[in-house]
Design a protein around this motif. Structure first.
Motif, PDB file in Angstrom:
ATOM      1  N   ALA A  30       0.971  -1.130  -0.083  1.00  0.00           N
ATOM      2  CA  ALA A  30       0.024  -0.143  -0.063  1.00  0.00           C
ATOM      3  C   ALA A  30       0.761   1.302  -0.178  1.00  0.00           C
ATOM      4  O   ALA A  30       0.586   2.159  -0.491  1.00  0.00           O
ATOM      5  CB  ALA A  30      -1.009   0.136   1.188  1.00  0.00           C
ATOM      6  N   VAL A  31       1.877   1.143   0.856  1.00  0.00           N
ATOM      7  CA  VAL A  31       2.918   2.416   1.036  1.00  0.00           C
ATOM      8  C   VAL A  31       3.386   2.501  -0.547  1.00  0.00           C
ATOM      9  O   VAL A  31       3.500   3.680  -1.241  1.00  0.00           O
ATOM     10  CB  VAL A  31       3.945   2.070   1.937  1.00  0.00           C
ATOM     11  CG1 VAL A  31       4.938   3.341   1.718  1.00  0.00           C
ATOM     12  CG2 VAL A  31       3.436   2.051   3.211  1.00  0.00           C
ATOM     13  N   ALA A  32       3.802   1.532  -1.200  1.00  0.00           N
ATOM     14  CA  ALA A  32       4.288   1.874  -2.531  1.00  0.00           C
ATOM     15  C   ALA A  32       3.442   2.231  -3.723  1.00  0.00           C
ATOM     16  O   ALA A  32       3.942   3.065  -4.480  1.00  0.00           O
ATOM     17  CB  ALA A  32       4.910   0.558  -3.152  1.00  0.00           C
ATOM     18  N   ALA A  33       2.280   1.583  -3.427  1.00  0.00           N
ATOM     19  CA  ALA A  33       1.130   2.339  -4.438  1.00  0.00           C
ATOM     20  C   ALA A  33       0.841   3.624  -4.264  1.00  0.00           C
ATOM     21  O   ALA A  33       0.653   4.280  -5.072  1.00  0.00           O
ATOM     22  CB  ALA A  33       0.062   1.172  -4.296  1.00  0.00           C
ATOM     23  N   LYS A  34       0.847   3.993  -3.069  1.00  0.00           N
ATOM     24  CA  LYS A  34       0.571   5.486  -2.537  1.00  0.00           C
ATOM     25  C   LYS A  34       1.660   6.387  -3.171  1.00  0.00           C
ATOM     26  O   LYS A  34       1.485   7.469  -3.615  1.00  0.00           O
ATOM     27  CB  LYS A  34       0.191   5.659  -1.104  1.00  0.00           C
ATOM     28  CG  LYS A  34      -0.218   7.077  -0.710  1.00  0.00           C
ATOM     29  CD  LYS A  34      -0.804   7.088   0.703  1.00  0.00           C
ATOM     30  CE  LYS A  34      -1.075   8.301   1.246  1.00  0.00           C
ATOM     31  NZ  LYS A  34      -2.480   8.647   0.859  1.00  0.00           N
ATOM     32  N   GLN A  35       2.987   6.070  -3.002  1.00  0.00           N
ATOM     33  CA  GLN A  35       3.934   7.023  -3.405  1.00  0.00           C
ATOM     34  C   GLN A  35       3.709   6.759  -4.942  1.00  0.00           C
ATOM     35  O   GLN A  35       4.392   8.100  -5.727  1.00  0.00           O
ATOM     36  CB  GLN A  35       5.091   6.198  -3.121  1.00  0.00           C
ATOM     37  CG  GLN A  35       5.495   6.539  -1.542  1.00  0.00           C
ATOM     38  CD  GLN A  35       6.867   5.929  -0.962  1.00  0.00           C
ATOM     39  OE1 GLN A  35       7.409   5.235  -1.720  1.00  0.00           O
ATOM     40  NE2 GLN A  35       6.928   6.248   0.104  1.00  0.00           N
ATOM     41  N   ARG A  36       3.590   5.967  -5.674  1.00  0.00           N
ATOM     42  CA  ARG A  36       3.599   5.921  -7.019  1.00  0.00           C
ATOM     43  C   ARG A  36       2.422   6.539  -7.605  1.00  0.00           C
ATOM     44  O   ARG A  36       2.587   7.179  -8.845  1.00  0.00           O
ATOM     45  CB  ARG A  36       3.357   4.436  -7.606  1.00  0.00           C
ATOM     46  CG  ARG A  36       3.587   4.263  -9.252  1.00  0.00           C
ATOM     47  CD  ARG A  36       3.630   2.628  -9.450  1.00  0.00           C
ATOM     48  NE  ARG A  36       2.530   1.858  -9.011  1.00  0.00           N
ATOM     49  CZ  ARG A  36       2.281   1.085  -8.090  1.00  0.00           C
ATOM     50  NH1 ARG A  36       3.632   0.820  -7.437  1.00  0.00           N
ATOM     51  NH2 ARG A  36       1.443   0.530  -7.592  1.00  0.00           N
ATOM     52  N   ALA A  37       1.181   6.742  -6.904  1.00  0.00           N
ATOM     53  CA  ALA A  37       0.040   7.499  -7.335  1.00  0.00           C
ATOM     54  C   ALA A  37       0.332   8.969  -7.311  1.00  0.00           C
ATOM     55  O   ALA A  37      -0.560   9.674  -7.902  1.00  0.00           O
ATOM     56  CB  ALA A  37      -0.924   7.112  -6.554  1.00  0.00           C
ATOM     57  N   ALA A  38       1.176   9.347  -6.506  1.00  0.00           N
ATOM     58  CA  ALA A  38       1.295  10.648  -6.220  1.00  0.00           C
ATOM     59  C   ALA A  38       1.955  11.807  -7.255  1.00  0.00           C
ATOM     60  O   ALA A  38       2.482  10.957  -8.252  1.00  0.00           O
ATOM     61  CB  ALA A  38       2.035  11.204  -4.895  1.00  0.00           C
ATOM     62  N   GLY A  39       1.481  12.943  -7.376  1.00  0.00           N
ATOM     63  CA  GLY A  39       1.878  13.668  -8.399  1.00  0.00           C
ATOM     64  C   GLY A  39       0.810  14.493  -9.477  1.00  0.00           C
ATOM     65  O   GLY A  39      -0.273  14.082  -9.243  1.00  0.00           O
ATOM     66  N   THR A  40       1.337  15.309 -10.055  1.00  0.00           N
ATOM     67  CA  THR A  40       0.436  16.141 -11.029  1.00  0.00           C
ATOM     68  C   THR A  40       0.266  15.134 -12.141  1.00  0.00           C
ATOM     69  O   THR A  40       0.991  14.212 -12.646  1.00  0.00           O
ATOM     70  CB  THR A  40       0.979  17.327 -11.595  1.00  0.00           C
ATOM     71  OG1 THR A  40       2.268  17.279 -12.211  1.00  0.00           O
ATOM     72  CG2 THR A  40       1.124  18.414 -10.191  1.00  0.00           C
ATOM     73  N   HIS A  41      -1.159  15.303 -12.803  1.00  0.00           N
ATOM     74  CA  HIS A  41      -1.641  14.555 -13.846  1.00  0.00           C
ATOM     75  C   HIS A  41      -1.684  15.551 -14.961  1.00  0.00           C
ATOM     76  O   HIS A  41      -1.957  16.844 -14.755  1.00  0.00           O
ATOM     77  CB  HIS A  41      -2.960  14.008 -13.653  1.00  0.00           C
ATOM     78  CG  HIS A  41      -3.109  13.209 -12.349  1.00  0.00           C
ATOM     79  ND1 HIS A  41      -2.806  11.819 -12.546  1.00  0.00           N
ATOM     80  CD2 HIS A  41      -3.376  13.371 -11.199  1.00  0.00           C
ATOM     81  CE1 HIS A  41      -2.900  11.352 -11.352  1.00  0.00           C
ATOM     82  NE2 HIS A  41      -3.462  12.079 -10.284  1.00  0.00           N
ATOM     83  N   GLN A  42      -1.444  14.714 -16.192  1.00  0.00           N
ATOM     84  CA  GLN A  42      -1.365  15.700 -17.462  1.00  0.00           C
ATOM     85  C   GLN A  42      -2.982  16.042 -18.018  1.00  0.00           C
ATOM     86  O   GLN A  42      -4.004  15.185 -17.486  1.00  0.00           O
ATOM     87  CB  GLN A  42      -0.877  14.932 -18.415  1.00  0.00           C
ATOM     88  CG  GLN A  42       0.659  14.644 -18.220  1.00  0.00           C
ATOM     89  CD  GLN A  42       1.371  14.019 -19.468  1.00  0.00           C
ATOM     90  OE1 GLN A  42       0.595  13.391 -20.354  1.00  0.00           O
ATOM     91  NE2 GLN A  42       2.802  14.386 -19.732  1.00  0.00           N
ATOM     92  N   LYS A  43      -3.058  17.044 -18.581  1.00  0.00           N
ATOM     93  CA  LYS A  43      -4.362  17.603 -19.392  1.00  0.00           C
ATOM     94  C   LYS A  43      -4.688  16.451 -20.290  1.00  0.00           C
ATOM     95  O   LYS A  43      -3.636  15.910 -20.958  1.00  0.00           O
ATOM     96  CB  LYS A  43      -4.373  18.830 -19.909  1.00  0.00           C
ATOM     97  CG  LYS A  43      -4.057  19.858 -18.803  1.00  0.00           C
ATOM     98  CD  LYS A  43      -5.280  20.430 -18.330  1.00  0.00           C
ATOM     99  CE  LYS A  43      -5.064  21.649 -17.533  1.00  0.00           C
ATOM    100  NZ  LYS A  43      -6.016  21.968 -16.514  1.00  0.00           N
ATOM    101  N   SER A  44      -6.048  15.971 -20.290  1.00  0.00           N
ATOM    102  CA  SER A  44      -6.206  15.213 -21.559  1.00  0.00           C
ATOM    103  C   SER A  44      -6.205  15.644 -23.071  1.00  0.00           C
ATOM    104  O   SER A  44      -6.194  17.109 -22.988  1.00  0.00           O
ATOM    105  CB  SER A  44      -7.670  14.718 -21.206  1.00  0.00           C
ATOM    106  OG  SER A  44      -8.352  15.772 -21.384  1.00  0.00           O
ATOM    107  N   THR A  45      -6.086  14.951 -24.019  1.00  0.00           N
ATOM    108  CA  THR A  45      -6.163  15.733 -25.316  1.00  0.00           C
ATOM    109  C   THR A  45      -7.309  16.574 -25.624  1.00  0.00           C
ATOM    110  O   THR A  45      -7.144  17.425 -26.529  1.00  0.00           O
ATOM    111  CB  THR A  45      -5.724  14.775 -26.406  1.00  0.00           C
ATOM    112  OG1 THR A  45      -6.640  13.521 -26.249  1.00  0.00           O
ATOM    113  CG2 THR A  45      -4.304  13.826 -26.165  1.00  0.00           C
TER     114      THR A  45
END
Length: 65
Positions: A30-45
């Motif tokens: 769960a810790v690894a998944a949470k760290q991987r999911a963090a961050g900004t997302h790109q705008k869709s096309t």
């Protein structure tokens, strides 16, 4: 003004030692998944295309600039 006295159902409890929560090991998956999911997302096309269309309409509506 709030009633600060204890109501009939509340009991005054004095504890000599604070209660400790059960020590449970963390889930490394769960810790690894949470760290991987963090961050900004790109705008869709489609969002980028709509932004370009809005900017184009803005430029065409105001030809003074």
């Amino acid at each position: 003004m709030a009633n600060k006295a204890l109501s009939k159902r509340q009991k005054m409890m004095l504890r000599s030692q604070p209660l400790k929560a059960a020590v449970k090991p963390r889930n490394p998956v769960a810790v690894a998944a949470k760290q991987r999911a963090a961050g900004t997302h790109q705008k869709s096309t489609s969002a980028a295309r709509q932004l370009q269309n809005r900017l184009l309409k803005k430029v065409l509506a105001d030809p003074e600039e």
